[in-house]
Design a protein around this motif. Structure first.
Motif, PDB file in Angstrom:
ATOM      1  N   LYS A 104       0.845  -1.199   0.000  1.00 41.41           N
ATOM      2  CA  LYS A 104       0.000   0.000   0.000  1.00 41.41           C
ATOM      3  C   LYS A 104       0.875   1.241   0.000  1.00 41.41           C
ATOM      4  O   LYS A 104       2.029   1.223   0.419  1.00 41.41           O
ATOM      5  N   GLN A 105       0.298   2.334  -0.468  1.00 41.39           N
ATOM      6  CA  GLN A 105       1.035   3.588  -0.586  1.00 41.39           C
ATOM      7  C   GLN A 105       0.078   4.748  -0.370  1.00 41.39           C
ATOM      8  O   GLN A 105      -0.995   4.798  -0.978  1.00 41.39           O
ATOM      9  N   ARG A 106       0.461   5.662   0.495  1.00 39.95           N
ATOM     10  CA  ARG A 106      -0.400   6.811   0.796  1.00 39.95           C
ATOM     11  C   ARG A 106      -0.338   7.835  -0.322  1.00 39.95           C
ATOM     12  O   ARG A 106       0.731   8.124  -0.869  1.00 39.95           O
ATOM     13  N   ILE A 107      -1.493   8.405  -0.662  1.00 34.20           N
ATOM     14  CA  ILE A 107      -1.565   9.512  -1.605  1.00 34.20           C
ATOM     15  C   ILE A 107      -2.445  10.609  -1.013  1.00 34.20           C
ATOM     16  O   ILE A 107      -3.202  10.374  -0.076  1.00 34.20           O
ATOM     17  N   GLU A 108      -2.329  11.791  -1.550  1.00 33.08           N
ATOM     18  CA  GLU A 108      -3.173  12.903  -1.109  1.00 33.08           C
ATOM     19  C   GLU A 108      -4.577  12.748  -1.671  1.00 33.08           C
ATOM     20  O   GLU A 108      -4.770  12.239  -2.773  1.00 33.08           O
ATOM     21  N   TYR A 109      -5.557  13.198  -0.883  1.00 28.01           N
ATOM     22  CA  TYR A 109      -6.953  13.202  -1.343  1.00 28.01           C
ATOM     23  C   TYR A 109      -7.144  14.437  -2.216  1.00 28.01           C
ATOM     24  O   TYR A 109      -7.056  15.575  -1.742  1.00 28.01           O
ATOM     25  N   LEU A 110      -7.368  14.230  -3.501  1.00 32.87           N
ATOM     26  CA  LEU A 110      -7.465  15.344  -4.446  1.00 32.87           C
ATOM     27  C   LEU A 110      -8.889  15.863  -4.560  1.00 32.87           C
ATOM     28  O   LEU A 110      -9.844  15.086  -4.584  1.00 32.87           O
ATOM     29  N   LEU A 111      -8.994  17.176  -4.662  1.00 33.35           N
ATOM     30  CA  LEU A 111     -10.272  17.837  -4.927  1.00 33.35           C
ATOM     31  C   LEU A 111     -10.000  19.084  -5.763  1.00 33.35           C
ATOM     32  O   LEU A 111      -8.951  19.716  -5.614  1.00 33.35           O
ATOM     33  N   PRO A 112     -10.912  19.460  -6.640  1.00 39.88           N
ATOM     34  CA  PRO A 112     -10.718  20.696  -7.416  1.00 39.88           C
ATOM     35  C   PRO A 112     -10.897  21.933  -6.545  1.00 39.88           C
ATOM     36  O   PRO A 112     -11.521  21.873  -5.485  1.00 39.88           O
ATOM     37  N   LYS A 113     -10.352  23.037  -6.996  1.00 41.26           N
ATOM     38  CA  LYS A 113     -10.487  24.287  -6.243  1.00 41.26           C
ATOM     39  C   LYS A 113     -11.940  24.730  -6.210  1.00 41.26           C
ATOM     40  O   LYS A 113     -12.445  25.181  -5.181  1.00 41.26           O
ATOM     41  N   VAL A 114     -12.628  24.574  -7.327  1.00 40.51           N
ATOM     42  CA  VAL A 114     -14.032  24.958  -7.422  1.00 40.51           C
ATOM     43  C   VAL A 114     -14.871  23.697  -7.260  1.00 40.51           C
ATOM     44  O   VAL A 114     -14.820  22.785  -8.093  1.00 40.51           O
ATOM     45  N   GLY A 115     -15.611  23.621  -6.171  1.00 37.39           N
ATOM     46  CA  GLY A 115     -16.377  22.412  -5.890  1.00 37.39           C
ATOM     47  C   GLY A 115     -17.610  22.282  -6.762  1.00 37.39           C
ATOM     48  O   GLY A 115     -18.298  23.260  -7.027  1.00 37.39           O
ATOM     49  N   LYS A 116     -17.863  21.071  -7.247  1.00 39.52           N
ATOM     50  CA  LYS A 116     -19.084  20.777  -7.995  1.00 39.52           C
ATOM     51  C   LYS A 116     -19.981  19.899  -7.138  1.00 39.52           C
ATOM     52  O   LYS A 116     -19.500  19.079  -6.360  1.00 39.52           O
ATOM     53  N   ASP A 117     -21.265  20.082  -7.278  1.00 37.92           N
ATOM     54  CA  ASP A 117     -22.226  19.298  -6.504  1.00 37.92           C
ATOM     55  C   ASP A 117     -22.405  17.921  -7.145  1.00 37.92           C
ATOM     56  O   ASP A 117     -22.962  17.792  -8.227  1.00 37.92           O
ATOM     57  N   TYR A 118     -21.897  16.884  -6.448  1.00 40.76           N
ATOM     58  CA  TYR A 118     -22.052  15.517  -6.923  1.00 40.76           C
ATOM     59  C   TYR A 118     -23.026  14.752  -6.032  1.00 40.76           C
ATOM     60  O   TYR A 118     -22.878  13.542  -5.827  1.00 40.76           O
ATOM     61  N   SER A 119     -24.013  15.435  -5.497  1.00 40.34           N
ATOM     62  CA  SER A 119     -24.936  14.769  -4.565  1.00 40.34           C
ATOM     63  C   SER A 119     -25.688  13.623  -5.234  1.00 40.34           C
ATOM     64  O   SER A 119     -26.098  12.665  -4.575  1.00 40.34           O
ATOM     65  N   ASN A 120     -25.876  13.698  -6.556  1.00 33.99           N
ATOM     66  CA  ASN A 120     -26.545  12.596  -7.251  1.00 33.99           C
ATOM     67  C   ASN A 120     -25.637  11.379  -7.411  1.00 33.99           C
ATOM     68  O   ASN A 120     -26.105  10.260  -7.573  1.00 33.99           O
ATOM     69  N   ASP A 121     -24.333  11.614  -7.385  1.00 33.15           N
ATOM     70  CA  ASP A 121     -23.337  10.550  -7.494  1.00 33.15           C
ATOM     71  C   ASP A 121     -22.162  10.882  -6.579  1.00 33.15           C
ATOM     72  O   ASP A 121     -21.081  11.247  -7.050  1.00 33.15           O
ATOM     73  N   PRO A 122     -22.325  10.769  -5.256  1.00 34.32           N
ATOM     74  CA  PRO A 122     -21.261  11.176  -4.330  1.00 34.32           C
ATOM     75  C   PRO A 122     -19.947  10.437  -4.525  1.00 34.32           C
ATOM     76  O   PRO A 122     -18.908  10.906  -4.063  1.00 34.32           O
ATOM     77  N   ARG A 123     -19.976   9.284  -5.216  1.00 32.51           N
ATOM     78  CA  ARG A 123     -18.738   8.536  -5.444  1.00 32.51           C
ATOM     79  C   ARG A 123     -17.712   9.371  -6.203  1.00 32.51           C
ATOM     80  O   ARG A 123     -16.495   9.143  -6.090  1.00 32.51           O
ATOM     81  N   PHE A 124     -18.183  10.366  -6.975  1.00 32.70           N
ATOM     82  CA  PHE A 124     -17.263  11.170  -7.775  1.00 32.70           C
ATOM     83  C   PHE A 124     -16.372  12.071  -6.918  1.00 32.70           C
ATOM     84  O   PHE A 124     -15.329  12.533  -7.396  1.00 32.70           O
TER      85      PHE A 124
END
Length: 745
Positions: free
Chosen positions: A55-75
């Protein structure tokens, strides 16, 4: 050169174990490395270590501008699948989704030609991937309108199915040019990764409907190498009406189980396939065919002081994550949540599986009376609880006597202020007022005792009438119980079990959502959905599974919860965080998934099981009271928004504030020599909840009813409030002396 797969929570742990096993089964020369983020819990790490998966640790990536993925939170998690581009310590990385299963060796992907890292993303072969299927076979309304079969790259191969087994359609075949992020062949490059990070930091990220795969399709448009479908065989391609024209079972090298349900959700405890999608059965077949190959004793260290011993096989790891382990050793435990809470475990033989006790109830203290909440924890055994079931405790104690007194008081109050009783008595007393007894009761017509009771009772009735009408927006709604679907969280045991069984006896469809499987035989109208309510991705998948299997739920019972009876400074961060994840934040995610359909149909009911701890906080109960106060605020705000923002005035919201409940989980408390608190029976609480569901009316319920005044405590003088809290603190100290609240025997 390595295979990699992203893992952020235990929802996909079964899939990861399957993927690793299948790669080894087909003699891949390269290891699978699990790329984990900080959200991956200790029990997940333990499972990987037990199987020897690097296993190898990586950073949790997110865009600067958040998009609403409430219909598909897996994204929200999918952005981190871009991390392989940064792994420059490897010459080649093939990123695989954790819901994949290799059916043949595909090591050739490690040797295929791609742009060298020094090209820096400017070439024509930046990475390799398969096309996305944009047919939208489930007709998801939030998908783009141009996701239709005629725009799908695979449609172009219907007339050349033999070619489809070896060649992928060019990226520009479809007007969308869209790749699927499930499998990516990458030559890691710092330059390419920086291009990706820059794009993530730009405003363009707000328009990326499908997270990582949208980014790669846009940033490197038509500059990626298309792979034939056999390397990323989306299970939907095989479906009738999608692309069965090109599908060949014997050619597929790598199955991708996109969408819910997943194969591990459709296997019973024996590893038998019980679902409908034939390709899901291939997973079960692999497990059955190779049962025993991986069987060996293992020891998993969960926390600094907790150890889980088990003997397992590939099948048991596939079928579930932690709760399928054959035996668990956690004696002398006080509070636990699937290994998340600190325990003290000596080296003793494992507890037999049949002696394990699963989730039931836990409480908090209020004015010397404990206020329970069903709570979602893992299997455990204590010196106080072992091989017990849901038979109600019958011991005669001081607590049962007090409970009887309170119940009697409730009955007397209801009788004294019942106009249908006091009105006839008042009229009779007027008729016989010449008798001395009547004269004692009646001094004059205006101020008679019975007249006053009748008046107060009438006011009480009017008050109840107005409260009911206001809470329900002055309207009524009809429920068809042959069509309603009730979701019960924490439904595997305790109050949730009793509610579920009652509803099933009435023929009502119930979705049981819990982290542990029910030990009881569920009714024909119920289905179990395993879910860790502390993880939003797990909740999203479970909600999708429920909709696919049972339709849109119309009633949501937020019943699951946890508690941790520790002083603040002894409470670990993850324990405190879990308190809010399950007791409050899970409510939000569930509502986010199920409320839109209720609003659309102007029909539904959301019920919150809260606690008296919402109103008073005492020692050893700070985090629980905080979380329950938050749940109360969420309920109140939700009710207002449904009424005023969404205008769905037939969607109901109810909340329950129970006191201490007598269940097997609390037996070590209720039978303690220092326990003298009134206690509710589990069936009383369950009956009240079922009644609320069947009536379909918004309610605010206190159990027992005489405790309703607790809601006014915050307005009392400070010295009175502190006196009540001090009484609770005194009881805590008494119970500690009696062996409760963490004291060792």
């Amino acid at each position: 050169m390595v295979w990699t797969t992203l893992i952020t929570n235990t929802a996909y742990l079964s899939g990861l174990l399957t993927l690793d096993y299948s790669l080894k089964k087909h003699n891949s020369k390269y290891p699978l490395v699990a790329l984990y983020t900080d959200t991956f819990p200790p029990e997940g790490h333990a499972a990987l270590e037990a199987r020897g998966i690097p296993k190898q640790r990586i950073e949790y990536l997110l865009p600067k501008v958040g998009k609403d993925y409430s219909n598909d939170p897996r994204f929200y998690d999918c952005w981190s699948k871009l991390a392989p581009f940064s792994l420059v310590e490897y010459e080649r990385v093939v990123q695989l989704d954790s819901d994949m299963m290799a059916l043949q060796n595909m090591d050739e992907l490690m040797e295929m030609e791609l742009d060298a890292p020094e090209v820096g993303g400017k070439g024509k072969r930046v990475f390799a991937a398969g096309h996305a299927c944009v047919c939208n076979p489930l007709k998801k309304k939030h998908y783009p309108a141009d996701w239709v079969p005629e725009n799908c790259a695979f449609t172009s191969q219907h007339n050349t199915p033999d070619e489809a087994q070896t060649t992928g359609p060019p990226p520009d075949t479809s007007p969308l040019g869209f790749m699927n992020g499930g499998l990516q062949v990458v030559n890691p490059s710092s330059t390419v990764y920086q291009l990706i990070l820059d794009y993530l930091s730009s405003d363009a990220a707000i328009d990326l409907d499908f997270a990582d795969q949208s980014l790669l399709s846009d940033l490197f448009k038509n500059r990626w190498v298309p792979l034939p479908y056999i390397y990323n065989a989306l299970k939907t391609l095989r479906w009738e009406g999608v692309h069965p024209q090109i599908w060949r079972d014997d050619k597929v090298k790598n199955m991708h189980y996109i969408l819910a349900p997943k194969p591990w959700n459709e296997m019973n405890e024996k590893g038998e396939f019980i679902g409908k999608d034939e390709t899901h059965g291939w997973t079960a077949s692999l497990a059955i065919r190779d049962i025993g190959e991986q069987t060996k004793p293992s020891t998993i260290a969960l926390q600094d002081k907790s150890t889980m011993h088990y003997e397992t096989s590939f099948l048991s790891e596939l079928n579930a994550q932690v709760d399928t382990l054959y035996s668990v050793q956690i004696p002398n435990i006080r509070t636990t949540s699937n290994g998340n809470f600190r325990t003290q475990v000596p080296e003793t033989p494992p507890v037999p599986r049949e002696n394990l006790v699963t989730a039931a109830t836990v409480g908090s203290f209020w004015f010397g009376y404990n206020n329970p909440e069903l709570f979602q924890i893992g299997v455990f055994s204590t010196p106080y609880c072992s091989t017990v079931n849901l038979t109600l405790i019958q011991e005669t104690t001081m607590a049962s006597s007090l409970t009887f007194v309170i119940s009697l008081a409730d009955w007397l109050v209801n009788a004294v202020f019942e106009p249908l009783i006091t009105a006839p008595l008042y009229l009779i007393s007027l008729y016989f007022q010449q008798f001395s007894l009547a004269q004692t009761l009646i001094y004059d017509k205006e101020t008679s005792v019975l007249g006053m009771l009748f008046g107060l009772g009438l006011i009480r009735r009017i008050n109840g009438f107005l409260s009911d009408r206001i809470l329900n927006n002055w309207n009524s709604d009809a429920y068809d119980w042959t069509k309603e679907v009730v979701v019960v969280t924490g439904g595997s045991s305790g109050i949730g079990e009793l509610v579920t069984q009652d509803l099933c006896r009435r023929g009502i469809s119930v979705a049981i959502v819990d982290i542990v499987k029910p030990k009881y035989e569920i009714g024909k109208t119920a289905q179990f959905f395993q879910c860790d309510l502390s993880k939003h991705a797990d909740i999203a998948d479970t909600c999708a599974n429920i909709r696919n299997a049972m339709g849109h739920p119309t009633i949501l019972l937020n019943n699951a919860g946890i508690a941790c009876g520790k002083p603040l400074l002894d409470t670990e961060y993850h324990e405190y965080h879990a308190m809010f994840d399950i007791n409050t934040i899970a409510h939000f995610y569930l509502v986010k998934n199920f409320l839109p359909n209720m609003i659309q149909n102007n029909h539904g009911h959301i019920i919150t099981i809260c606690s008296m701890a919402s109103f008073v906080t005492i020692p050893l109960n700070v985090s629980y009271s905080q979380a329950k106060s938050s749940a109360l605020a969420f309920h109140e705000g939700l009710s207002q928004e449904i009424r005023h923002i969404y205008g769905a005035k037939k969607v109901r919201t109810s909340i329950f504030h129970p006191s201490w409940i007598d269940t097997p989980m609390t037996k070590f408390l209720t039978t303690a020599k220092n326990w003298n608190e009134p206690t509710l029976k589990a069936n009383e609480v369950a009956d009240s909840i079922v009644k609320c569901i069947l009536e379909g009316r918004s309610k605010r319920v206190f159990l027992p009813g005489s405790y309703a005044w607790a809601a006014t405590i915050k307005g009392w003088p400070s010295w009175v409030q502190e006196a009540l809290r001090n009484r609770g603190a005194s009881m805590v100290r008494a119970l500690q002396r009696g062996g409760y609240a963490g004291e060792e025997e």
